[in-house]
Design a protein around this motif. Structure first.
Motif, PDB file in Angstrom:
ATOM      1  N   SER A 116       0.847  -1.198   0.000  1.00  0.00           N
ATOM      2  CA  SER A 116       0.000   0.000   0.000  1.00  0.00           C
ATOM      3  C   SER A 116       0.875   1.238   0.000  1.00  0.00           C
ATOM      4  CB  SER A 116      -0.899  -0.008   1.230  1.00  0.00           C
ATOM      5  OG  SER A 116      -0.113  -0.060   2.398  1.00  0.00           O
ATOM      6  N   PRO A 117       0.339   2.342  -0.516  1.00  0.00           N
ATOM      7  CA  PRO A 117       1.100   3.593  -0.452  1.00  0.00           C
ATOM      8  C   PRO A 117       1.433   3.921   1.003  1.00  0.00           C
ATOM      9  CG  PRO A 117      -0.766   3.811  -1.913  1.00  0.00           C
ATOM     10  CD  PRO A 117      -0.924   2.501  -1.217  1.00  0.00           C
ATOM     11  N   HIS A 118       2.517   4.603   1.185  1.00  0.00           N
ATOM     12  CA  HIS A 118       2.910   4.941   2.564  1.00  0.00           C
ATOM     13  C   HIS A 118       3.243   6.423   2.662  1.00  0.00           C
ATOM     14  CE1 HIS A 118       7.540   4.491   2.153  1.00  0.00           C
ATOM     15  NE2 HIS A 118       7.011   4.821   1.003  1.00  0.00           N
ATOM     16  N   ASN A 119       3.588   6.782   3.915  1.00  0.00           N
ATOM     17  CA  ASN A 119       3.858   8.195   4.210  1.00  0.00           C
ATOM     18  C   ASN A 119       2.680   9.082   3.809  1.00  0.00           C
ATOM     19  OD1 ASN A 119       6.334   7.483   5.209  1.00  0.00           O
ATOM     20  ND2 ASN A 119       7.444   7.947   3.318  1.00  0.00           N
ATOM     21  N   LEU A 120       1.509   8.616   4.158  1.00  0.00           N
ATOM     22  CA  LEU A 120       0.312   9.397   3.850  1.00  0.00           C
ATOM     23  C   LEU A 120       0.274  10.632   4.757  1.00  0.00           C
ATOM     24  CD1 LEU A 120      -2.463   9.563   2.380  1.00  0.00           C
ATOM     25  CD2 LEU A 120      -3.413   8.251   4.289  1.00  0.00           C
ATOM     26  N   SER A 121      -0.014  11.763   4.173  1.00  0.00           N
ATOM     27  CA  SER A 121      -0.138  12.990   4.973  1.00  0.00           C
ATOM     28  C   SER A 121      -1.401  13.729   4.550  1.00  0.00           C
ATOM     29  CB  SER A 121       1.090  13.890   4.785  1.00  0.00           C
ATOM     30  OG  SER A 121       1.192  14.296   3.435  1.00  0.00           O
ATOM     31  N   VAL A 122      -1.992  14.418   5.529  1.00  0.00           N
ATOM     32  CA  VAL A 122      -3.234  15.146   5.298  1.00  0.00           C
ATOM     33  C   VAL A 122      -2.989  16.604   5.648  1.00  0.00           C
ATOM     34  CG1 VAL A 122      -5.685  15.300   5.831  1.00  0.00           C
ATOM     35  CG2 VAL A 122      -4.526  13.085   5.929  1.00  0.00           C
ATOM     36  N   ASN A 123      -3.284  17.480   4.725  1.00  0.00           N
ATOM     37  CA  ASN A 123      -3.099  18.913   4.970  1.00  0.00           C
ATOM     38  C   ASN A 123      -4.376  19.651   4.652  1.00  0.00           C
ATOM     39  OD1 ASN A 123      -0.168  18.744   5.475  1.00  0.00           O
ATOM     40  ND2 ASN A 123      -0.096  18.104   3.332  1.00  0.00           N
ATOM     41  N   SER A 124      -4.706  20.579   5.558  1.00  0.00           N
ATOM     42  CA  SER A 124      -5.896  21.390   5.305  1.00  0.00           C
ATOM     43  C   SER A 124      -5.570  22.443   4.264  1.00  0.00           C
ATOM     44  CB  SER A 124      -6.369  22.046   6.602  1.00  0.00           C
ATOM     45  OG  SER A 124      -5.304  22.792   7.156  1.00  0.00           O
ATOM     46  N   GLY A 125      -6.553  22.663   3.449  1.00  0.00           N
ATOM     47  CA  GLY A 125      -6.343  23.609   2.383  1.00  0.00           C
ATOM     48  C   GLY A 125      -6.870  24.972   2.739  1.00  0.00           C
ATOM     49  N   THR A 170     -13.625  23.199   3.417  1.00  0.00           N
ATOM     50  CA  THR A 170     -14.254  21.915   3.053  1.00  0.00           C
ATOM     51  C   THR A 170     -13.294  21.010   2.293  1.00  0.00           C
ATOM     52  OG1 THR A 170     -15.096  22.909   1.020  1.00  0.00           O
ATOM     53  CG2 THR A 170     -16.555  22.944   2.943  1.00  0.00           C
ATOM     54  N   VAL A 171     -11.988  21.354   2.261  1.00  0.00           N
ATOM     55  CA  VAL A 171     -11.037  20.595   1.453  1.00  0.00           C
ATOM     56  C   VAL A 171      -9.862  20.157   2.320  1.00  0.00           C
ATOM     57  CG1 VAL A 171      -9.428  20.727  -0.487  1.00  0.00           C
ATOM     58  CG2 VAL A 171     -11.675  21.794  -0.661  1.00  0.00           C
ATOM     59  N   LEU A 172      -9.413  18.914   2.103  1.00  0.00           N
ATOM     60  CA  LEU A 172      -8.176  18.412   2.696  1.00  0.00           C
ATOM     61  C   LEU A 172      -7.363  17.767   1.587  1.00  0.00           C
ATOM     62  CD1 LEU A 172      -9.387  16.824   6.063  1.00  0.00           C
ATOM     63  CD2 LEU A 172      -7.957  18.859   5.795  1.00  0.00           C
ATOM     64  N   LYS A 173      -6.058  18.000   1.611  1.00  0.00           N
ATOM     65  CA  LYS A 173      -5.187  17.472   0.569  1.00  0.00           C
ATOM     66  C   LYS A 173      -4.370  16.312   1.120  1.00  0.00           C
ATOM     67  CE  LYS A 173      -1.629  18.691  -2.746  1.00  0.00           C
ATOM     68  NZ  LYS A 173      -0.696  19.722  -3.218  1.00  0.00           N
ATOM     69  N   THR A 198       0.353  10.743  -6.731  1.00  0.00           N
ATOM     70  CA  THR A 198       0.875  10.678  -5.365  1.00  0.00           C
ATOM     71  C   THR A 198       0.199  11.710  -4.461  1.00  0.00           C
ATOM     72  OG1 THR A 198       2.656  12.164  -5.986  1.00  0.00           O
ATOM     73  CG2 THR A 198       3.128   9.797  -6.045  1.00  0.00           C
ATOM     74  N   SER A 199      -0.874  12.314  -4.939  1.00  0.00           N
ATOM     75  CA  SER A 199      -1.611  13.253  -4.084  1.00  0.00           C
ATOM     76  C   SER A 199      -3.037  13.370  -4.591  1.00  0.00           C
ATOM     77  CB  SER A 199      -0.922  14.629  -4.064  1.00  0.00           C
ATOM     78  OG  SER A 199      -0.998  15.223  -5.345  1.00  0.00           O
ATOM     79  N   PHE A 200      -3.882  13.856  -3.713  1.00  0.00           N
ATOM     80  CA  PHE A 200      -5.276  14.054  -4.110  1.00  0.00           C
ATOM     81  C   PHE A 200      -5.924  14.998  -3.101  1.00  0.00           C
ATOM     82  CE2 PHE A 200      -9.795  13.003  -4.376  1.00  0.00           C
ATOM     83  CZ  PHE A 200      -9.989  13.006  -5.741  1.00  0.00           C
ATOM     84  N   SER A 201      -6.805  15.872  -3.599  1.00  0.00           N
ATOM     85  CA  SER A 201      -7.539  16.804  -2.732  1.00  0.00           C
ATOM     86  C   SER A 201      -8.969  16.315  -2.573  1.00  0.00           C
ATOM     87  CB  SER A 201      -7.536  18.218  -3.324  1.00  0.00           C
ATOM     88  OG  SER A 201      -6.246  18.759  -3.271  1.00  0.00           O
TER      89      SER A 201
END
Lengths: 195, 919
Positions: free
Chosen positions: B229-238, B242-245, B286-289
């Motif tokens: 599975s993909p690793h080093n997942l990070s979540v950032n507020s935009g 109503t959006v998180l990246k 490698t990213s998605f919003s």
């Protein structure tokens, strides 16, 4: 060319080309990784320039775009058969030199060797589909390598891997050229697609 | 002898040959062997073994193939399976090897007696391997460059033999070493595989009975990859709330395979995952919003990948990572409601404003404070009152009136839209109708019929009704277009809830309509405790208390009273649940009853404790009905007895303590008609000092001399009767024994004035008694007698004479005067007199009246008068029936005895009447 004209042969050819392209891509990726490992483990400088290694076919072709598909396949097959022998020798030398101490490098070399062998199989199959048949390996391999010193062997290995990486790129392009539909599959590619 | 020794030697030799025939280089050579040696046999096949004897044994042991016995373990194989091939070879055949066991031995009967083992073999029975089935492979990525392939298969049936499995694989132009499973027989892992080349894979199973191969599987390992599975997942507020990246790293080279992804997410604390549409993540990246999220909400994310074309396997979900969206303004104002307490003062209210904290998805951040504005509608000029509070309630004291209350929630970003509540002066608008409840899906649904007017919204209040706690009001708002809702709270089963629905209008409010409801009913937790209030002979009044709300567990639908006697059947009576009293009727008196009571809800009933009572033996008033008449009767009897005794008191007195005249006090001189008795008393005392006798005479009378009572004698007696009818009241007797005249005639009464006046011309005797009789006070009385006869001995004698008047020979003694006349009068005189009065004229009645006057008491007289009247009537009858005997009517009436006995009672009567006894 009768075999190439049948739908199953066309599918088979396309499948071989497709997987050959991806194999070439993976081979290149693995070879580049292996290069880094090899340079590190052998204590070489990554920027060291290596003169042309004897017995190693050059990927560069002066009239690449003018080559026919069959010629491309034959060139590729000759190159990879040579790489197969060189890599096998490198693997043997590496085992003799490092023993089982550096299993990762040996495994990586073995994996690349397998891929080279697999790619050669692809090429042979494509040549069979071309109703050409692969040439015999007898005498097609590189000449017996002269006895070299340890460092020279390292440099030769570096040269083999670099050239293999180059061939991986070229082979992918050759196979893409071959995979193009139409009767001109064996015709010369357009200049734009030349490397 | 020689033969015996020969046999012994032969036997020893045979044994030595069999077991240790020849020892050469440490090896033991036996007398024979079995072919085949330790065979492996297929289960169910046939099998033949040969036992071959050594030639040497034939010579020395004298043994041959026909002496061979085959045994399986210790069981002898039937002879039918033997076959003697020649003199040294015997065979045994088994049609089914399943009957075989280890060891199979060849034995011989030496000298026909001793069984000796020649050789034995181990027989192994099993099955050839089955063709492995269901071969499948998967390539697990374990690192960026390592792709081991694991293949599994079904090894087939158990072979009972040592079976080896090998996973074989090859390229068309190249073979690879076999993969040999470790510890298992159904899977093997190839450490590294190369992609993009078709690999032929199959399984080979082999044992002593054969080998089998599975169908080959031809595949490109790249098509069966389960990537990491993909690793080093990070979540950032935009920038947007109503959006998180999301960002991550893939662990498989793009040169090996291109990936597609699945992204899932959920609000933290929630269990349901949401997923980003797969088509949005179907390409390598490698990213998605992630968009469309709630502000100020913490989300959990996870991601997985697989080959872009969908061939192969999805990776496991990655580790979860959380991220929080940024704050936003609250989307709505808090719901608001109020409780008005108008009890303290009629002119002002205590208004408890309360509002609900916004849900997180409505608050969109941290609510910092609430701003409450109260505006009186009546006085628009007055500025509104503003309050800033951190809690969700506010209590205000307001004068009666109409108010508009506004509440705004504020967070860091901004303020919510205002919530408005109109508090009217009175709930004058139309209420809802037909409030009803229905438990549904574990929740309590409340429905109502909307009023005709447009309703802005509804407020549903409810509280748990309990004895142990106060009714804590909960409430919720519902929009005006609904007519039912589920209560949004922790509604507990078996608890009673009081639910009230208020309609809120734009310009007012309707009064609340309430209903009680249960989410779920149960049997009551206990039954009513019944007891008797009153127990009668055939009925009992039972009372009980209603169960408390906490005990009811539901709506009490009815009570049932069960009652029974000890040995009787139980009787059930259903009682309305509103009642607390019931009268059991038609009970058996003086019987022990057991009564219990059940309270029923819709779910069943529960019985209260047993109560026993005993019905009374007598009903109400029965005892009174019995006792009162008995008492009355008793009283009557007593009264009659008293009357009787009163009537007969003289007689009783005479019997118990008769008054004995004191002769010593008799003073005949003073006892003169010319001398008033009163004058003589004092002188009498002087003349007759106590203890002295003056003149005592004794007269004996033959009372039974009937002859003396001739007709002629009685004539003057009749005259006397006439005289008596007019003067009887003036007569007196000694001792006062006459019931009618005794007070006056008695000496003790000493009415001497009258006695003196009543003194007749007849000779009178005086009696003086010095000493009292018995306990009576001695009285010195001057008494007189009308009798002209001398005094007799005693009154007792005369009394006896009167009682036994039929004794002709009995003598009567008179003490100075004939008291027996008086004594005979005790029973008779009254009657005699009335007998005389009744047929007499009015002149006789005068005399009777005089008797009344002379009596001490008029009551006995009255009764006696009645008796006399009856007796008079009887005498009339007798007179008419016995004509010519009118001379003796008194005799007939004076005694209840028979007519024949009448004459016997003449004597005392005559004595009394005439006061004269012929001598």
């Amino acid at each position: 060319m009768a075999a190439a004209d049948s739908p199953s042969a066309a599918l088979r050819r396309r499948d071989l080309c497709s997987r050959g392209i991806r194999l070439a891509g993976k081979m290149r990726s693995d070879v580049i990784d292996l290069l880094d490992t090899y340079v590190e483990r052998q204590g070489l400088d990554a920027s060291a320039s290596v003169v042309a290694v004897e017995g190693v076919p050059a990927a560069a072709a002066e009239r690449w775009d003018k080559q026919t598909g069959t010629q491309r396949l034959l060139d590729n097959l000759a190159a990879y058969r040579a790489f197969r022998a060189l890599l096998a020798q490198m693997l043997e030398e590496q085992r003799e030199q490092l023993g089982e101490a550096d299993a990762a490098l040996g495994q990586a070399l073995a994996a690349v060797l397998l891929q080279v062998s697999a790619f050669a199989y692809h090429l042979e199959e494509l040549l069979r589909l071309e109703s050409r048949g692969p040439p015999s390996e007898e005498g097609a391999g590189p000449p017996p390598l002269p006895h070299l010193g340890l460092f020279e062997r390292k440099l030769r290995g570096l040269g083999v891997l670099r050239e293999l990486a180059q061939w991986a790129v070229r082979s992918a392009r050759d196979l893409r050229q071959l995979a193009k539909p139409g009767p001109g599959s064996s015709s010369a590619p357009s200049p734009a697609e030349s490397p | 002898m020689f033969s015996a020794w020969n046999w012994v030697a032969h036997g020893l030799y045979l044994l030595l040959n069999i077991f240790f025939l020849e020892v050469s280089g440490g090896l033991v050579q036996s007398c024979g062997h079995i072919i085949p040696e330790s065979p492996v046999l297929a289960l169910g096949s046939n099998f033949t073994a040969l036992c071959i004897l050594n030639e040497s044994c034939l010579d020395f042991g004298n043994i041959y193939a026909n002496q061979i016995i085959w045994k399986i373990k210790n069981r002898v194989v039937p002879k039918e399976q033997y076959r003697e091939i020649n003199r040294t070879v015997s065979s045994v055949t088994f049609n089914d090897t399943s009957s075989l066991a280890t060891p199979l031995t060849c034995n011989i009967l030496a000298d026909g007696q001793i069984e000796q083992n020649i050789y034995g073999i181990t027989v192994t029975i099993g099955l050839p391997p089955e063709k492995p089935k269901n071969l499948s492979c998967i390539v697990h990525q374990v690192s960026k460059l390592t792709y081991p392939m694991t293949c599994t298969w079904n090894p087939g049936r158990h072979t009972f033999l040592d079976t080896h499995f090998r996973l074989k694989y090859r390229w068309p132009q190249e073979n690879f070493p076999d993969c040999i499973p470790k510890d298992v027989n159904n899977s093997c892992t190839i450490t590294d595989v190369q992609f993009f080349v078709n690999l032929e894979v199959w399984v080979e199973a082999a044992n002593a009975l054969g080998k089998a191969e599975s169908d080959p599987l031809v595949l490109d390992p790249i098509e069966i990859v389960k990537p990491l599975s993909p690793h080093n997942l990070s979540v950032n507020s935009g920038i947007l709330p109503t959006v998180l990246k999301l960002s991550w790293e893939n662990r498989i080279s793009a040169a090996v395979m291109k990936l597609k992804f699945n992204i899932r997410y959920r609000i933290i604390g929630d269990t349901n995952w949401m997923q980003v549409p797969p088509e949005d993540t179907a390409s390598p990246r490698t990213s998605f919003s992630v968009q469309g999220l709630r502000p100020y909400t913490e989300y959990v994310f996870s991601i997985r990948c697989m080959k872009e074309d969908g061939v192969g396997y999805w990776s496991d979900w990655s580790e979860e990572k959380t991220g929080v969206t940024t704050e936003d303004k609250p989307t709505k104002g808090p719901p608001i409601w109020r409780i008005i307490d108008a009890s303290r003062s009629p002119a002002s209210w205590t208004v408890h404003l309360m509002w609900k904290a916004l849900e997180p998805f409505e608050a969109n951040g941290v609510i910092l404070q609430y701003e409450v504005t109260v505006r009186a509608k009546s006085s628009l000029s007055s500025p509104p009152e503003k309050y800033s509070v951190n809690t969700t309630n506010l209590t205000l004291k307001l004068p009666n009136g109409t108010y508009e209350v506004t509440v705004i929630a504020r967070n860091r970003v901004g303020a919510s839209p205002p919530s408005v509540l109109l508090i009217p002066a009175s709930n004058s608008k139309a209420p809802v109708k037909n409030v009803r409840t229905l438990p549904k899906d574990g929740k309590l649904w409340v429905g109502w019929t909307a009023p005709n007017s447009y309703v802005l919204k509804y407020v549903i209040e409810w509280c748990l009704v309990s004895n142990s706690s106060d009714c804590i009001t909960e409430w919720q708002n519902e929009p005006g277009n609904v007519q039912g809702t589920y209560l949004k709270g922790d509604i507990k089963p078996f608890k009673c809830y009081l639910i009230t629905v208020y309609p809120l209008y734009a310009d007012g409010q309707g009064s609340g309509q309430s209903v009680k409801a249960y989410l779920q009913q149960d049997r009551p937790s206990k039954g009513p405790t019944v007891q008797t209030k009153k127990v009668g002979k055939a009925e009992a009044v039972l009372t009980w208390n209603h169960l408390t709300v906490d005990e009811q567990n539901g709506f009490i639908r009815s009570y049932t009273i069960f009652y029974k006697t000890i040995d009787g059947n139980e009787t059930a009576v259903t009682v309305d649940p509103s009642k607390t009293e019931y009268t059991l009727s038609s009970l058996t008196s003086d019987t022990l009853y057991t009564v219990r009571m059940m309270a029923y809800t819709d779910e069943g009933g529960r019985s209260g404790p047993d109560f026993t009572f005993t019905t009374q033996k007598f009903g109400k008033g029965e005892i009174e009905a019995i006792v009162v008449p008995v008492c009355l009767a008793f009283l009557l009897i007593v009264l009659l007895g008293v009357l009787f005794c009163f009537n007969k008191r003289d007689l009783i007195k005479k019997h118990i303590w008769p008054i004995v005249p004191d002769p010593s006090k008799s003073n005949i001189a003073q006892w003169s008609p010319q001398v008033p008795a009163k004058h003589n008393f004092s002188s009498k005392d002087q003349m007759y000092p106590e203890g002295s006798f003056t003149d005592v005479s004794v007269v004996e009378i033959e009372a039974d001399d009937k002859k003396s009572f001739s007709e002629q004698d009685l004539k003057p007696f009749d005259l006397l009767k006439k005289e008596k009818s007019t003067s009887e009241g003036h007569s007196s007797g000694i001792g006062g024994s006459s019931c009618m005249s005794s007070p006056r005639q008695s000496v003790s009464d000493s009415d001497e004035g009258e006695a003196t006046q009543n003194t007749s011309s007849t000779v009178q005797y005086s009696t003086v008694v010095l000493n009292g009789y018995r306990d009576q006070t001695p009285v010195q009385v001057f008494s007189r007698s009308e009798s002209t006869q001398p005094l007799l001995d005693s009154e007792e004698r005369s009394e006896d004479h009167a009682g036994g008047g039929d004794s002709a020979t009995q003598r009567q003694q008179y003490f100075k005067r004939n008291g027996g006349q008086d004594e005979t009068n005790t029973d008779r005189p009254c009657f005699e007199r009335t007998k005389q009065i009744t047929p007499a004229n009015e002149g006789d009645l005068v005399g009777f009246a005089q008797l009344q006057i002379s009596g001490q008491s008029s009551q006995p007289l009255g009764i006696e008068l009645e008796k006399n009247t009856q007796e008079a009537a009887l005498s009339d009858v007798l007179q008419t029936s016995t004509e010519g005997q009118t001379v003796r009517p008194e005799t007939v009436e004076g005694s209840p005895l028979s007519v024949d006995e009448m004459p016997k009672s003449y004597l005392p009567q005559t004595v009394r009447q005439g006061g004269y006894m012929p001598q």
